[in-house]
Design a protein around this motif. Structure first.
Motif, PDB file in Angstrom:
ATOM      1  N   ARG A  75       2.029 -33.270 -51.005  1.00 35.28           N
ATOM      2  CA  ARG A  75       2.105 -32.691 -49.673  1.00 35.28           C
ATOM      3  C   ARG A  75       0.747 -32.814 -48.983  1.00 35.28           C
ATOM      4  NH1 ARG A  75       1.352 -27.599 -47.174  1.00 35.28           N
ATOM      5  NH2 ARG A  75       2.949 -27.102 -45.603  1.00 35.28           N
ATOM      6  N   PRO A  76       0.697 -33.258 -47.751  1.00 36.35           N
ATOM      7  CA  PRO A  76      -0.603 -33.395 -47.082  1.00 36.35           C
ATOM      8  C   PRO A  76      -1.328 -32.064 -47.012  1.00 36.35           C
ATOM      9  CG  PRO A  76       1.153 -34.462 -45.821  1.00 36.35           C
ATOM     10  CD  PRO A  76       1.812 -33.682 -46.904  1.00 36.35           C
ATOM     11  N   GLN A  77      -2.638 -32.146 -47.155  1.00 31.26           N
ATOM     12  CA  GLN A  77      -3.452 -30.947 -47.065  1.00 31.26           C
ATOM     13  C   GLN A  77      -3.623 -30.567 -45.591  1.00 31.26           C
ATOM     14  OE1 GLN A  77      -7.232 -31.336 -48.897  1.00 31.26           O
ATOM     15  NE2 GLN A  77      -7.963 -29.325 -48.273  1.00 31.26           N
ATOM     16  N   LEU A  78      -3.407 -29.310 -45.279  1.00 29.33           N
ATOM     17  CA  LEU A  78      -3.475 -28.849 -43.904  1.00 29.33           C
ATOM     18  C   LEU A  78      -4.808 -28.156 -43.667  1.00 29.33           C
ATOM     19  CD1 LEU A  78       0.125 -27.429 -43.564  1.00 29.33           C
ATOM     20  CD2 LEU A  78      -0.694 -29.683 -42.924  1.00 29.33           C
ATOM     21  N   THR A  79      -5.444 -28.538 -42.591  1.00 27.90           N
ATOM     22  CA  THR A  79      -6.710 -27.908 -42.220  1.00 27.90           C
ATOM     23  C   THR A  79      -6.649 -27.546 -40.732  1.00 27.90           C
ATOM     24  OG1 THR A  79      -7.698 -30.043 -41.651  1.00 27.90           O
ATOM     25  CG2 THR A  79      -7.979 -29.267 -43.907  1.00 27.90           C
ATOM     26  N   ASP A  80      -7.707 -26.895 -40.297  1.00 31.52           N
ATOM     27  CA  ASP A  80      -7.843 -26.529 -38.877  1.00 31.52           C
ATOM     28  C   ASP A  80      -6.611 -25.755 -38.390  1.00 31.52           C
ATOM     29  OD1 ASP A  80      -8.896 -26.247 -36.418  1.00 31.52           O
ATOM     30  OD2 ASP A  80      -8.393 -28.263 -35.711  1.00 31.52           O
ATOM     31  N   ARG A  81      -6.344 -24.652 -39.079  1.00 31.40           N
ATOM     32  CA  ARG A  81      -5.225 -23.796 -38.665  1.00 31.40           C
ATOM     33  C   ARG A  81      -5.701 -22.921 -37.492  1.00 31.40           C
ATOM     34  NH1 ARG A  81      -1.215 -23.043 -42.502  1.00 31.40           N
ATOM     35  NH2 ARG A  81      -0.878 -20.926 -41.751  1.00 31.40           N
ATOM     36  N   ARG A  82      -5.095 -23.142 -36.315  1.00 27.83           N
ATOM     37  CA  ARG A  82      -5.497 -22.408 -35.119  1.00 27.83           C
ATOM     38  C   ARG A  82      -4.321 -21.582 -34.632  1.00 27.83           C
ATOM     39  NH1 ARG A  82      -7.696 -27.097 -31.348  1.00 27.83           N
ATOM     40  NH2 ARG A  82      -5.804 -28.034 -32.154  1.00 27.83           N
ATOM     41  N   THR A  83      -4.439 -20.305 -34.725  1.00 33.46           N
ATOM     42  CA  THR A  83      -3.358 -19.431 -34.280  1.00 33.46           C
ATOM     43  C   THR A  83      -3.495 -19.154 -32.786  1.00 33.46           C
ATOM     44  OG1 THR A  83      -4.654 -17.487 -34.801  1.00 33.46           O
ATOM     45  CG2 THR A  83      -3.217 -18.328 -36.524  1.00 33.46           C
ATOM     46  N   LEU A  84      -2.386 -18.914 -32.147  1.00 34.82           N
ATOM     47  CA  LEU A  84      -2.387 -18.565 -30.735  1.00 34.82           C
ATOM     48  C   LEU A  84      -2.939 -17.153 -30.558  1.00 34.82           C
ATOM     49  CD1 LEU A  84       1.102 -19.950 -29.681  1.00 34.82           C
ATOM     50  CD2 LEU A  84      -1.126 -20.982 -29.259  1.00 34.82           C
ATOM     51  N   ARG A  85      -3.933 -17.018 -29.696  1.00 34.83           N
ATOM     52  CA  ARG A  85      -4.545 -15.723 -29.489  1.00 34.83           C
ATOM     53  C   ARG A  85      -3.615 -14.809 -28.687  1.00 34.83           C
ATOM     54  NH1 ARG A  85     -10.769 -17.139 -27.706  1.00 34.83           N
ATOM     55  NH2 ARG A  85     -11.398 -18.143 -29.674  1.00 34.83           N
ATOM     56  N   PRO A  86      -3.519 -13.561 -29.097  1.00 29.68           N
ATOM     57  CA  PRO A  86      -2.717 -12.626 -28.299  1.00 29.68           C
ATOM     58  C   PRO A  86      -3.414 -12.344 -26.976  1.00 29.68           C
ATOM     59  CG  PRO A  86      -3.889 -11.458 -30.022  1.00 29.68           C
ATOM     60  CD  PRO A  86      -4.119 -12.920 -30.278  1.00 29.68           C
ATOM     61  N   PRO A  87      -2.666 -12.021 -25.925  1.00 26.31           N
ATOM     62  CA  PRO A  87      -3.291 -11.730 -24.629  1.00 26.31           C
ATOM     63  C   PRO A  87      -4.206 -10.514 -24.712  1.00 26.31           C
ATOM     64  CG  PRO A  87      -0.965 -11.133 -24.627  1.00 26.31           C
ATOM     65  CD  PRO A  87      -1.211 -11.901 -25.891  1.00 26.31           C
ATOM     66  N   SER A  88      -5.304 -10.573 -23.979  1.00 20.30           N
ATOM     67  CA  SER A  88      -6.271  -9.475 -23.988  1.00 20.30           C
ATOM     68  C   SER A  88      -5.733  -8.292 -23.186  1.00 20.30           C
ATOM     69  CB  SER A  88      -7.594  -9.940 -23.386  1.00 20.30           C
ATOM     70  OG  SER A  88      -7.424 -10.314 -22.031  1.00 20.30           O
ATOM     71  N   ALA A  89      -6.421  -7.165 -23.339  1.00 23.24           N
ATOM     72  CA  ALA A  89      -6.016  -5.973 -22.599  1.00 23.24           C
ATOM     73  C   ALA A  89      -6.163  -6.187 -21.094  1.00 23.24           C
ATOM     74  CB  ALA A  89      -6.854  -4.780 -23.047  1.00 23.24           C
ATOM     75  N   ARG A  90      -7.197  -6.936 -20.676  1.00 23.48           N
ATOM     76  CA  ARG A  90      -7.379  -7.232 -19.257  1.00 23.48           C
ATOM     77  C   ARG A  90      -6.207  -8.032 -18.719  1.00 23.48           C
ATOM     78  NH1 ARG A  90     -12.685  -7.268 -17.145  1.00 23.48           N
ATOM     79  NH2 ARG A  90     -12.157  -9.165 -15.988  1.00 23.48           N
ATOM     80  N   ALA A  91      -5.780  -9.048 -19.492  1.00 18.85           N
ATOM     81  CA  ALA A  91      -4.652  -9.876 -19.053  1.00 18.85           C
ATOM     82  C   ALA A  91      -3.367  -9.062 -18.968  1.00 18.85           C
ATOM     83  CB  ALA A  91      -4.482 -11.061 -19.989  1.00 18.85           C
ATOM     84  N   LEU A  92      -3.148  -8.196 -19.968  1.00 21.58           N
ATOM     85  CA  LEU A  92      -1.939  -7.369 -19.951  1.00 21.58           C
ATOM     86  C   LEU A  92      -1.939  -6.412 -18.762  1.00 21.58           C
ATOM     87  CD1 LEU A  92      -1.544  -6.526 -23.752  1.00 21.58           C
ATOM     88  CD2 LEU A  92      -0.138  -8.089 -22.384  1.00 21.58           C
ATOM     89  N   LEU A  93      -3.105  -5.833 -18.455  1.00 23.39           N
ATOM     90  CA  LEU A  93      -3.179  -4.925 -17.315  1.00 23.39           C
ATOM     91  C   LEU A  93      -2.933  -5.675 -16.006  1.00 23.39           C
ATOM     92  CD1 LEU A  93      -3.742  -2.140 -16.167  1.00 23.39           C
ATOM     93  CD2 LEU A  93      -6.196  -2.676 -16.224  1.00 23.39           C
ATOM     94  N   GLY A  94      -3.508  -6.867 -15.888  1.00 26.57           N
ATOM     95  CA  GLY A  94      -3.274  -7.669 -14.689  1.00 26.57           C
ATOM     96  C   GLY A  94      -1.821  -8.045 -14.525  1.00 26.57           C
ATOM     97  N   LEU A  95      -1.177  -8.456 -15.629  1.00 28.07           N
ATOM     98  CA  LEU A  95       0.244  -8.794 -15.572  1.00 28.07           C
ATOM     99  C   LEU A  95       1.092  -7.576 -15.224  1.00 28.07           C
ATOM    100  CD1 LEU A  95       0.563 -11.173 -18.668  1.00 28.07           C
ATOM    101  CD2 LEU A  95       0.672 -11.810 -16.252  1.00 28.07           C
ATOM    102  N   ALA A  96       0.698  -6.408 -15.731  1.00 34.90           N
ATOM    103  CA  ALA A  96       1.446  -5.182 -15.420  1.00 34.90           C
ATOM    104  C   ALA A  96       1.349  -4.851 -13.934  1.00 34.90           C
ATOM    105  CB  ALA A  96       0.922  -4.027 -16.265  1.00 34.90           C
TER     106      ALA A  96
END
Length: 586
Positions: free
Chosen positions: A21-42
């Motif tokens: 199985r190929p070796q997997l590197t550079d695992r980049r998870t999606l960052r959750p939205p910040s509190a500022r972004a959530l407040l702006g969206l609200a």
């Protein structure tokens, strides 16, 4: 490879025989939205939900528009008839009076706003308490509508000095907008020249007049011209409480059902507003150095004379010696300096002529100043007049009108603003068409449109919402177009070079760059619409303004104060929400 994270396979670790199985590197998870972004969206989600809810509650729908169209055809066919106008001499006198009052008010607002801006800016005022007081004055002047100021000043100075009351009402209300813009212009301006004068031993006034004011003067005049447009449209509203000029004549004609004369005067006011919008827009671009060269007009002639004068000076032999150390030097009277002083002289002459033509009764003015304590006692203490529930219900209706009009205006403004942007529109003809549409739409005072819609559709909030929505479309379209044109075109070109289609470039680059500015403009428009919804109530377009005007007519000034405090409270709350949104967008 179906995982919730984005992974990249490193095939260098695979054995030659395969199977591993190929070796997997550079695992980049999606960052959750910040509190500022959530407040702006609200906040944005609340705005959209509030706009839709307000449209439903006020019953602004397709059915009401269809009925309104049918009534409009009947109105203009059977009730208006041939348009009428006052005699030419009277019309010219009313027009001159209106323009003189507006020019005096704008000049007063510019001077006071510049003083407050210097006191509120961090680089020109060292004392924090003074800056705080100056900023509070600017906020309060922005929160109190000019109609309420006019009611108070007319009570102080009397109807015989209504011109003074109108100048003070429009001038002090201008502080709310110009004071904010001038403070920002002073703080954003390069402070190096002022600091250099300070290092050389200059006192504070020398630093301000020698470095700060010359650097921001184009922006000062440009914002003042923009405020002139706003004051011109507001003067129509103040005509309903006694301000002399076209607005008072319009209110009198419509009050007695003379729609032929009323619509004729409305068209005259529309033409003046459009002409003022075109002229002030050209002057603003000229002052800010963004105008395209013109082949006609006064500014073209002055520019040509300036260029010829400068060319002759360059060709002439110069025998001037260098200035000795400590010797006083003055700038040469070249074409640029001559034209600058020519414009300053013209502005000064226009202001002096306006003061004379406004027919200010100085005796009544000073006499009114002495009566301020007695008049103030009539407005205190505030009282609801026994109709508190009705007042709060109509205040909620005013807020709904502002939300519905801003939401509806934004839906109309976004496509118009996009097609009016030079870096997005398919060709120049499209840009010119939509820019012309914006100018015409912005030239229509909301009060005139509301009056016509009320006559057509009947009294109520629907007419007010539609009038405010048209006005919102005009202003927001221009702001959206300007925001899109100010985006970094290099990013768009880079994406296009990579093979992206025109639509992909627009959504991936242009929209993302312009979105913060557009959202800020949206909340600014909401602020403007809630204030305007208060004023439209005086002609029966819904909201609390109707009770405000009635309380003034029956001399219940304590109720006027109560309604004023209600309006100021709502506007201050909206100001807080808008400031939070601006911080989130930084």
């Amino acid at each position: 490879m179906t995982t919730l994270t984005r992974e990249r396979a490193d095939t260098r670790a695979v054995p030659a025989g395969g199977g591993a199985r190929p070796q997997l590197t550079d695992r980049r998870t999606l960052r959750p939205p910040s509190a500022r972004a959530l407040l702006g969206l609200a906040i944005m989600g609340s705005f959209v939900a509030g706009g839709i809810w307000s449209l439903i509650e006020l019953r602004v729908n397709i059915a009401s528009l269809i009925v309104g169209y049918e009534n409009a055809v009947n109105f203009f066919t059977n009730r208006v008839g041939a348009l009428q106008l006052p005699p030419l001499g009277e019309l010219a006198q009313m027009t001159v009076m209106t323009l003189a009052i507006v020019i005096c008010a704008t000049a007063l607002g510019m001077v006071l706003s510049l003083i407050l801006g210097l006191l509120a800016a961090t680089n020109t005022c060292r004392h924090a308490p003074v800056r705080a007081v100056a900023r509070v004055i600017v906020i309060v002047m922005r929160a109190v509508p000019e109609l309420i100021m006019a009611i108070i000043f007319i009570r102080v100075f009397g109807f015989g000095a209504a011109a003074v009351a109108g100048i003070l009402a429009l001038g002090l209300n201008s502080i709310g907008m110009l004071g904010k813009f001038y403070t920002e212009a002073i703080e954003d301006h390069d402070d190096g020249p002022r600091q250099a004068l300070e290092t050389g031993g200059s006192v504070r006034l020398q630093q301000i007049f020698g470095a700060t004011l010359p650097g921001i003067m184009p922006a000062v005049v440009a914002h003042g011209l923009h405020r002139f447009d706003i004051n011109l449209r507001a003067s129509v509203i103040l005509g309903y409480v006694g301000l002399p000029g076209l607005g008072m004549e319009l209110s009198s004609a419509l009050g007695v059902g003379n729609y032929s004369l009323g619509i004729g005067l409305a068209l005259v006011i529309l033409g003046i507003c459009i002409a003022a919008e075109l002229l002030s827009g050209f002057l603003r671009m000229k002052l800010l150095g963004r105008s395209e060269p013109s082949r006609f007009g006064f500014f073209w002639l002055v520019g040509k004379m300036r260029r010829r004068y400068d060319a002759n000076r360059l060709e002439a032999p110069s025998g001037a010696r260098p200035a000795a150390w400590g010797e006083r030097t003055t700038p040469p009277w070249n074409g640029e300096r001559t034209s600058r002083f020519t414009y300053i002289g013209l502005f000064g002459l226009v202001i002096l002529a306006s003061v004379w033509l406004a027919d200010i009764d100085w005796i009544a003015f000073f006499h009114g100043l002495l009566s301020i304590p007695a008049v103030a006692g009539q407005f205190i203490p505030p009282s609801d007049g026994g109709i508190a529930e009705r007042l709060w219900t109509t205040l909620l209706e005013t807020i709904q009108m502002g939300l519905a009009a801003t939401f509806l205006g934004a839906l109309l403004a976004l496509p118009v603003g996009v097609l009016a942007a030079r870096n997005v529109a398919p060709n120049r003809a499209v840009v010119q068409f939509f820019r012309t549409l914006i100018v015409v739409t912005r030239g229509v005072p909301e009060l005139i449109l509301a009056i016509i819609l009320i006559v057509i559709m009947g009294m109520g909030a629907v007419a007010g919402v539609l009038a405010l929505a048209v006005g919102a479309m005009g202003l927001l379209s221009k702001l959206v177009a300007d925001s899109i044109e100010e985006t970094d075109i290099r990013v768009q070109q880079a994406i296009a070079t990579g093979g992206a289609a025109r639509t992909q470039v627009f959504f991936a680059s242009t929209v993302r760059q312009a979105a913060p500015a557009i959202v800020a403009h949206l909340f600014y428009q909401l602020d403007v619409n809630i204030r305007a919804a208060t004023l439209l109530g005086i002609v029966g377009a819904g909201g609390v303004g109707y009770y405000l005007l009635n309380a003034n007519r029956v001399l219940q000034f304590e109720v006027v104060t109560y309604i004023c405090l209600m309006i100021v409270g709502v506007i201050l709350l909206l100001e807080f929400i808008t400031s939070v949104m601006r911080r989130l967008l930084r």
